[in-house]
Structures are given as C-alpha cells and as structure tokens.
Write a protein that holds these residues in place. Structure first.
Motif, PDB file in Angstrom:
ATOM      1  N   SER C 390       0.842  -1.194   0.000  1.00 38.08           N
ATOM      2  CA  SER C 390       0.000   0.000   0.000  1.00 38.08           C
ATOM      3  C   SER C 390       0.873   1.238   0.000  1.00 38.08           C
ATOM      4  CB  SER C 390      -0.879  -0.007   1.261  1.00 38.08           C
ATOM      5  OG  SER C 390      -1.593   1.199   1.376  1.00 38.08           O
ATOM      6  N   GLN C 392       0.517   5.237   1.384  1.00 36.38           N
ATOM      7  CA  GLN C 392      -0.290   6.198   2.125  1.00 36.38           C
ATOM      8  C   GLN C 392       0.100   7.573   1.628  1.00 36.38           C
ATOM      9  OE1 GLN C 392      -0.430   8.740   4.330  1.00 36.38           O
ATOM     10  NE2 GLN C 392      -2.366   8.384   5.342  1.00 36.38           N
ATOM     11  N   CYS C 400      -4.926   5.259   2.414  1.00 33.36           N
ATOM     12  CA  CYS C 400      -4.019   4.224   1.931  1.00 33.36           C
ATOM     13  C   CYS C 400      -4.565   3.638   0.639  1.00 33.36           C
ATOM     14  CB  CYS C 400      -3.903   3.115   2.968  1.00 33.36           C
ATOM     15  SG  CYS C 400      -3.199   3.662   4.520  1.00 33.36           S
ATOM     16  N   THR C 420      -8.246   9.487  -0.888  1.00 36.39           N
ATOM     17  CA  THR C 420      -7.079  10.052  -0.219  1.00 36.39           C
ATOM     18  C   THR C 420      -6.845  11.455  -0.776  1.00 36.39           C
ATOM     19  OG1 THR C 420      -4.748   9.734   0.309  1.00 36.39           O
ATOM     20  CG2 THR C 420      -5.490   8.874  -1.815  1.00 36.39           C
ATOM     21  N   MET C 436      -2.474  -2.903   8.008  1.00 38.79           N
ATOM     22  CA  MET C 436      -3.255  -1.710   7.690  1.00 38.79           C
ATOM     23  C   MET C 436      -4.161  -1.289   8.849  1.00 38.79           C
ATOM     24  SD  MET C 436      -1.699  -1.383   4.990  1.00 38.79           S
ATOM     25  CE  MET C 436      -2.380   0.164   4.481  1.00 38.79           C
ATOM     26  N   PRO C 507      -7.901   7.847   6.969  1.00 40.13           N
ATOM     27  CA  PRO C 507      -7.063   6.645   7.103  1.00 40.13           C
ATOM     28  C   PRO C 507      -7.893   5.410   7.442  1.00 40.13           C
ATOM     29  CG  PRO C 507      -6.053   8.480   8.265  1.00 40.13           C
ATOM     30  CD  PRO C 507      -7.427   8.934   7.856  1.00 40.13           C
ATOM     31  N   THR C 511      -8.715   2.434   4.530  1.00 34.92           N
ATOM     32  CA  THR C 511      -8.259   1.059   4.776  1.00 34.92           C
ATOM     33  C   THR C 511      -9.448   0.106   4.825  1.00 34.92           C
ATOM     34  OG1 THR C 511      -8.091   1.649   7.113  1.00 34.92           O
ATOM     35  CG2 THR C 511      -6.043   1.518   5.902  1.00 34.92           C
TER      36      THR C 511
END
Lengths: 262, 151, 599
Positions: C390, C392, C400, C420, C436, C507, C511
């Motif tokens: 992944s 981020q 991510c 994101t 994650m 976040p 995920t």
C-alpha cells in the motif's frame, strides 16, 4: 445592514445580511438544538448540534453550523433533514458518553432524538460537555479566571494550576451559563462557594439580602472607577450591590443610566 | 532563575502575540516553564494567568514539568512508526528504565516521542538534544546513550 | 588549473547520517591537497537536500556531475584525490543491472523529476545570498516591483498554481480576494508548520533554499498590498529555523527587505514565529490564532481569512512549497508551471517518499505522474524485494491506496476521488509486513492527540475510533465495530469544525475500503497476517528454510529462540513477545507470523 430574505424549511424569513442562521430561525419560530450557544455570547460552533443543510438554489446544500453561518440573500436552509437527524443522533451519543450526568438540555435532546449511550462511559460521573460557555462568560463578564486546559481528548476547563484562582471574583457567570450544572455554586450564610473558594457576599443596600461578592464589587469599582463610566454615570448611581429584585422595583429611576458593559 | 525570567520577559514588547515566544525561551532556558515564569509573563503582558496555562498545556513544545539534562526524542512519525519506533522505545526502556513522558531518577535523561523530525528517509530516527541519529537499531542504542551520558 | 566544487548534503536526513562530519573531513582533505603541486581549487559547500536521502550522506562534485552516496569521513581523502580524474566507483549509485550511475543525470532516482520548488535545494549554499542571486534569485522580486499588483496576480492565476499544503486552493484566486478587500491593513503568512508525520519537503526547502521562500512571500505581499508578513515555522525544525532567520537578516542587510525594498520605496517587514508544537496549527485559522498568542483552535471559516484573518485583517496564508514556486512564475512566465501537469493540477509537486521503498527521499515530479513511476521508477521498488502492499498519501488527512491503484496519476482530483489526497505530499510506502489496521490506529491515535478538542465529533469521535481500533488490534473486535467505525467516520467528515476533523477518518475509511479483509482477519480469525499486532501473533520458524545461522537467536530480546549446530532453530511461543526482531534479522524468509493461541 441590508434587509434580505432567506428560506428556512420552506418558510421565507426576513433578516439582515450577515445575521446568523440559527438566530434568524429562532426569530421565525424555528428552534435549532444547540448546547454551546448563548445569545449574549459570540457563537462558538463547537457542540455541532446546530448543524443544518444550507446552500444557494441549484448549487446543492452542505452541512453548516447555523450559530455562525451568516445569512445571505436567497440562502435555502433545511434544519431537520434525515442526514441532519442522523448526524445529531451520533453527536448526542458522543456527548452522552462523555458526560453521562450532563442532564438538562442534553437529556432533553437525547430523548427527543431517541438516543442512548451505545458506549461504555470512561467517566460515569462526568457532567461537563466542554461547550466552552463558562470560559466565554468568564472572559466577557468576569475576569478570565478559567480557561480550557490541555487539548484534544484530554481537554478540560480549569483554573491555572488547578488551584483556587486569585483572578476569580466569584461572579458566578460561569455557573449561570453552564448548561449541565457542572460548575458547583452554593450560597449559605452570606458566603458563596465556587471553584473551591469562598466569597463573602455583600448585602443589598435596599433589602439586605446577600447578593454580590465583595471581590466582584471591588473589581467593578476598580474597572469603572469612582468617577463612573465614559457616559458620566457615577459608579454609585448604578450600585451593583442592589439585588435584581430591588433593581426591578427601582428600575424606572435608573432607566437609561446603566454603565456600558465591560 | 529569577534573573533569567526577567531577562526573557524583557526581550519582548508587552503584547499578547509574544507570549508563545517568551514561553519557548523559558522552555529552552530551564527545560520547563516554571510557575514564576508564567506569573511574571502574566504581569508584564497583562494576559490572565489562566490563559497562559491554557497555552502552556495546549502546545507540545511547552512543558510545566522539569525535564532531564538530556532530552531523548524518539520519532514516531509514520515512516519511523512502520520501521519499528515502538521497538526502539521498548529497547530504551530496557536501557534506561523510563517510558515516554518520564525522567530518569538521576535527572540525566527524559524521554519523549515526537511526531516527525523530518528525517523520514533514514527511519527510525532519534534526536538527543540537538543531535540527530538515523537508522537506529536496538543494538546501537546502548553505545549512543553511553556516549551522550558521558558528556 | 581546474576548479571543483564539492557539495555535501546537509539536509536533516543526511545530518542524521553524519554529513556534517563528512563536510568537515572533505574541507580538511581539500586544504591538505591545496599545495601548489595540486592544480585543483576546491570549494566544499554544505548544501540543502539532494533528494536521495535514503543513501545519505550524499556528496556531489561539480562541474563533473558526479554524485556519491553513503559517504563516510574516511572517504574524504580519496574523493579529493580523484578530482579531475576517474570517479571513486565504489561510492557511486549502483543501478539494478549492476552498472554504476555517474551522477544525477543517469540515476533512475532522478528520472522524470522536474525541479521547480527544489530548483536550488542541494545546489547552493543556503546561507549564501550570493549563491542565490547567482542563480537568478530576487530577479522575480525586482520584476514584481515594476508590475501592477493586478498583473502579478494574473500571472499567478494563469500558471494554475494551487496550494501545495493540502487543500489545493488556487493561489491566484486567494490573492485576488485579499487584494479586493476594503481594509488596507493586510498580512501575508507563510505556513512552515509542516506537521504531517512523514512529510518534510517544506522543512527541506526552508533549510536548503530559504531565500526562495522569502522571495515568494515578498511577491505575495506586493500582489496583495501587505507590508507585514510572518513565517510560522515548526519548532522542531532546528536547521530550517536557523537558515530562515539568517536568510531574513541577510535580505534585510542587503536592502531586499525593509523600508525600501530593492530601493523601490516599498516597505516589507517579515518576522519568524516559532510554532508551538501542535499539528492543528497547520490549519490556517488555528495558525493565525497561534501567531496572535492564543491557543491554536480553529474557527469556522464561513468568513474567510482572506477577508478576516490575523487580528481580523485580510490575510493571505500560503504554504512553503507554494511560495517557493512563485518566483519561477514571475521570472520565467506562467508557462513554466502551467505547461506541466494534468487537468486542473498544474506544475510540479514535491513528495517525501519514504517507508519501505528502496530509494526514498524527496522527489519533485510533474502533477499526473503515476504512483508506479514514483515507487518503482524513482524509488526503485520495495526494499529487500518484498511485495508492495500500500501507499499512504496525504498524511493523517489522507488514505491508503492498494496495489490495484498503482497506475493512478498523482493529482488533486484523482487522489481525492479514491479516498485520499495530495495533502502536503507525504508518501509512505508499505510492504507485506505492515498491518493496515495498525496503520489506521496509528493515524487515529496521532489525531486524537493532536485534535484541539474544541468540537464534539473530532474530540469524542476520535477517542472512540481509537478505542475501537485498539480493540481490533488486540483481538477484541466485533463485526459491529466496522459499522461503528463507518458511522463515526461519516460524523467526523460531515460535522467537524475544521479540516483536521473533516479528514481525520480518511485513514480508517480508506483502509476499510481497500483492506477490509485484513480487518476481518483480526476480528474473525484473531490473527494479524502482517505479523504486527503483537497480541495476536507469535513468530515461528519454518524448518525447511532455516539455515541454522543463529542470527534470529542473537536478535531476540526475550531469549526465547534456541537451536544448536545445523538443526533448525525453534521459538518458544509461550515466551515470544512478537517484537519481530528475529524476522528482520533472518535472511532466508524462514520466520513467519502465526496465530497466538490463548493461554
């Protein structure tokens, strides 16, 4: 200020440009829930219960905080949509969990929205919802003896060093605006106890009932001075020791001579 | 201490906007902000003492408790976190017996975690006083600590 | 006689690897070699970041175009002796095919990079005003002084430049709104409070090229009609603070700032404010509250700060990288930025690419470059040849992305559409040994500490999210927790006061969107497949793969690995603390996580 019209829940509301939506709504009989708002204090936008959906026609609506959102011509507001109710429900859950003993208005809104705490509260005895009204009141009406301490999930309201504050004048403005009864303020035998300090109360010169703390009287006198306020009103002409009941009875004699607010 | 406080307060005009800078100076001078410092600042700048405490407890650069002579900062920024900063913190605990937020009994070291020191490409990173250490492994720790402690 | 300049990277990353010692050793070596017999005049410069932080300390030799990596003090003699001759091969960058790259020009790390914001970083001595001017510095300011403010703004608008600090608001539009205000007392502010963990481009620009940021803010001030400005710089950035302060003093002494800017009669007064250490102060209204000497709590932005900002006066706030780009627009014309990029994302963006990538560091690429190019092109893939898991982006406000999105172009719109954001430009690359759920917990924990605590959803919502994620990582999660996380995420996003809260759930939500399986493993199987969540994991040794080298046993702090002779080693599961040191130490992929059984 220019006079304009906005629409709230389909009702046309006349107001001035820049008026805050929450107050425009209230003036037109539409109540929007909130826990951090006091009409005498500036809007804080922190409890987030007063969120509404607002936008210009054809532009789509977004979630805004009505206590600080300024009205502008043509604005369309919806205060009770499904989305808003869902968000308010979630916020009430969070507040209930933070302050299980918050009671009062919080309990009222919780039952209105059918909310119970889905979590396990960390502090089952807590009353404070961190609305910030006490701090604002102390800043505007008192002597800034309290403030928020720490930040984030550790934030709380307190005095410097958590000790009885020299700055505190015992005016109890904080306790009066507190929506949850967190700030304990008791009076007995001519003594007021608040923020872990005892303040001797001065008797009302008219009826003799204890009313204002000596420290607040001295503080007001030092602030406005024996010479009176800028308008030339002598300090003693507006004797702050006179209790509210007696002041109402004698108010006609003093109409128009109130000192400017600090 | 009194003289240092007076000197720092006198560096700034009596305006609210310099309060943070004066507090940071005190932090550097004493490794913490003494109560006397905030009292002096409140008097000089006319800022209510409660509001100074509000700031002192809000900003992470400020501390009301004394810190050690050497300040160890373990970076727990994202890159350091995924490269094992927690393992480093555990190893430091084994080495000097303190956890983040604590001071050693002899007052030599205090340990903190910080959010990012900006040396992410050489994670995990540690800062002791003003010296950066990159790519720190648990077995390098002992030597680093010994070297700094000897100073 | 030939002249050589040796540039030693003294960015914070290389300093951590000992570059200051290397610079000193090179200076000494050059001085020793400076005898008349040696026809070499050498200047050793401590510069800002060369970008390739993972291989620091970095040393470059001009005009030969040679770059050396992981240089030690003991290499100094050899480098100086080689000047003018063949490069010291063992210090060159070794490409995947085993051949050596002579310098930046043939090093894949720099491929496709276009340096606008970083144009001088690593090239000049940041403390030398002369170096900056020699590369055209302050020419843009001179040009701006001769222009009408309206024309400066138009040029910036045409460039398509948008805020590089996070929100991506068009810079020219912001300036125009401020310039249009009735109030004439106005301020400009540079946001150098780079708080995103894992992002350091702003710090490195201030370290490596402070004058470009000062010039950018000066141009901004001329455009919006301000005379006073502030640089709000993170207190932890020791080098950046020092360099900015010295550059400001030099600019004032040279008459570039002060009562008559470059002799124009225009007044510009800038000062530095040290940040107090609060991530939330990256939010513009919180930052302004902090400059005013109050706690950094944001306010609702329905009345924007370009109208009512610092002390309720019109205020323009721009990020460091944005401002460092501005002089290029004025000096070279808006096309310099406008012609690069895709769609509404113009110009270049600097990314701090770190984590499990092989060649991490600062990269500046045109907007629209794919993640694959960044990670596998510039970055050379994953360290140790492990699988990519992944990336981020956007720091704690970002999310991510999974492997299936490696070909996503990096621009404001594409990242936004996938949960994101570009944010300030942090990029953390993760491999199969990163969990994650743990990453989501890390960010939420960070934000819970950094929330100012003013509004209910952010303060209380993050507290609960963190508690739920901690529970999942400890094997106490339920499937209802996932719904609860989604509902809290919705509340944070819609009902928080400021951008910190509104984006804080990213976040977690991202995920959940791309790595839900991993959450379910924790919840349903009580296992962390990445081997990170210590409550759910012990490590085991695969007897087939074990070569009995003993490295694992030596690295184990719990002394629970045993083995003798050529027999495969064994881990005592009951005493294993799952710290993962053994797995890191093993060269043979013999150590893997297993489910921790309840005692």
């Amino acid at each position: 200020m220019r006079s304009i019209t906005i629409t709230i829940n389909g009702i046309e509301c006349a107001c001035r440009a820049g008026d805050f939506v929450k107050e425009v709504a209230l003036a037109h009989g539409i109540a929007i829930p909130s826990l951090c708002h006091h009409s005498a204090l500036p809007g804080q936008a922190c409890c987030r219960l007063c969120i509404v959906e607002a936008g210009k026609p054809g532009k789509g609506k977004s979630v805004v905080t009505s206590c600080v959102f300024p009205a502008e011509a043509g604005l369309e507001v919806e205060t009770d949509t499904e989305k808003i109710r869902r968000l308010r429900t979630n916020i009430l859950e969070l507040l209930l969990d933070r302050a299980p003993l918050g009671g009062g208005a919080l309990a009222g809104f919780a039952s209105e929205y059918g909310v119970t705490d889905p979590y396990t509260p960390e502090h089952p005895d807590e009353k404070c919802i961190l609305c910030g009204l006490c701090v604002k009141a102390c800043e505007k009406l008192g002597n800034s003896a309290i403030s928020t301490m720490m930040r984030g999930i550790e934030k709380k309201v307190g005095t410097a060093r958590d000790l009885p504050a020299e700055d505190c004048i015992g005016c109890a403005a904080c306790a009066k605006v507190c929506p949850t009864g967190k700030i304990a303020c008791t009076e007995a035998g001519g003594v007021r106890t608040i923020w872990e300090q005892e303040f001797a109360l001065l008797p009302c010169p008219v009826c003799g009932k204890p009313h204002i703390t000596g420290r607040e009287y001295d503080w007001l006198k030092a602030r406005f001075g024996a010479d009176g306020d800028a308008g030339g009103t002598p300090f003693d002409a507006f004797d702050p020791r006179i209790c509210p009941e007696c002041r109402r009875r004698t108010s006609s004699a003093h109409a128009g001579t109130l000192p400017a607010s600090p | 201490m009194k003289e240092d406080i007076e000197r720092i307060v006198a560096l700034y005009p009596p305006e609210r906007r310099f309060a943070l800078a004066a507090m940071q100076d005190m932090q550097r001078q004493f490794n913490y902000i003494p109560a006397e410092g905030l009292d002096a600042l409140s008097a000089a700048m006319g800022i209510p003492i409660a509001q100074l405490y509000s700031m002192a407890t809000f900003y992470r650069a400020l501390s009301l408790k004394p810190k050690g002579r050497h300040i160890i900062k373990i970076c727990d920024g994202t890159a350091c976190h995924i490269s094992g900063s927690e393992v480093l913190a555990a190893a430091l605990h084994d080495a000097i017996g303190i956890r983040p937020g604590e001071v050693t009994e002899d007052g030599a070291f205090s340990l903190e975690t910080v959010n990012c020191l900006g040396s992410c490409a050489v994670a995990p990173v540690m800062l002791i006083d003003d010296t950066h250490f990159g790519g720190v492994t648990p077995d390098r720790l002992a030597a680093i600590i010994e070297e700094v402690g000897a100073k | 006689m030939s002249t050589h300049t040796i540039r030693v990277c003294c960015g914070t990353g290389c300093i951590a690897n000992g570059s200051r010692g290397v610079a000193a050793a090179l200076r000494e070596a050059a001085a020793r070699a400076g005898a008349p017999a040696v026809s070499v005049e050498t200047q050793v410069k401590a510069t800002g970041c060369h970008g390739f932080c993972a291989k620091g300390p970095v040393v470059a030799v001009d005009p030969d175009g040679i770059s050396y990596y992981q240089v030690k003090e003991s290499d100094a003699e050899e480098i100086v002796a080689s000047l003018g001759g063949a490069p010291v091969e063992r210090l060159l960058f070794r490409r995947e095919d085993g051949t050596f790259a002579r310098g930046e020009a043939d090093n894949p790390f720099y491929e496709g990079q276009v340096k606008i914001a970083l144009r001088n970083v690593g090239k000049i001595d940041p403390l030398s005003l002369g170096d900056y001017r020699a590369r055209g510095g302050y020419e843009a300011l001179e040009k701006a002084l001769a222009m009408a403010p309206e024309d400066i703004i138009a040029e910036v608008e045409k460039s398509g430049l948008r805020g590089r600090g996070g929100a991506g608001f068009p810079t020219g539009t912001k300036w125009r709104s401020c310039a249009a205000c009735e109030e004439t007392q106005r301020y400009v502010v540079c946001n150098g409070d780079e708080g995103d963990p894992g992002a350091f481009m702003d710090g490195y620009i201030m370290e490596g090229d402070p004058h470009s940021v000062i010039e950018g803010l000066a141009i901004c001030a001329l455009a919006v009609g301000a005379e006073e400005g502030f640089f709000y710089i993170r207190d932890e950035y020791l080098v950046a603070l020092d360099h900015m302060a010295r550059a400001l003093a030099d600019a004032e002494a040279a008459g570039i700032l002060g009562d008559s800017v470059l002799g124009s009669g225009r007044r510009l007064r800038f000062e530095i404010v040290r940040g107090g250490g609060a991530f939330v102060c990256g939010e513009s209204t919180a930052l302004m509250a902090s400059i005013e000497g109050r706690v950094g709590e944001p306010r609702a932005k329905y009345i924007r700060s370009v109208q009512k900002g610092l002390w309720d006066k019109p205020t323009v706030l721009n990020n460091v990288e944005t401002l460092a780009t501005v002089p290029v627009i004025l000096k070279e014309g808006y096309e310099a930025v406008q012609e690069l990029g895709v769609g509404r994302s113009r110009g270049t963006k600097t990314f701090a690419m770190v984590g499990k990538v092989k060649n991490g560091g600062l990269v500046e690429v045109p907007m629209g470059t794919t993640i694959r190019q960044l990670v596998f092109g510039n970055g050379g893939g994953i360290a140790g040849g492990r699988p990519f898991k992944s990336i981020q982006t956007g720091g704690p406000s970002g999310g991510c992305l999974p492997e299936s999105l490696l070909d996503l172009p990096v621009d404001y719109e594409s990242l936004d559409a996938n949960g994101t954001m570009v944010g300030s430009g942090g990029m953390i690359v993760m491999d199969d040994r990163n969990c994650m759920v743990d990453v989501a917990k890390y960010y939420v924990g960070f934000l819970a500490q950094e929330s100012c605590g003013k509004c209910t959803p952010c303060r209380e919502g993050l507290r609960h999210m963190h508690a739920i994620l901690t529970g999942i990582c400890e094997g106490k999660g339920t499937e209802a927790d996932i719904e609860r996380l989604e509902e809290l995420g919705f509340t944070l996003k819609e009902a928080s006061l400021c951008a910190l809260g509104k984006t804080a759930a990213n976040p977690v939500l991202s995920t959940l969107r791309y790595f839900k399986e991993e959450y379910l493993s924790h919840i349903q199987d009580g296992f962390c497949p990445a081997g990170v969540c210590r409550a759910l994991v012990v490590f085991g040794i695969d007897a087939e793969k074990c070569k009995a080298c003993g490295l694992c046993a030596g690295s184990c702090p719990a002394s629970c690995i045993s083995g003798e002779g050529k027999q495969p080693y064994e881990i005592d599961a009951a005493r294993c603390t799952a710290c993962g040191n053994c797995r890191k130490a093993c060269h043979f992929e013999a150590i893997h996580p297993e489910k921790r059984m309840a005692v």
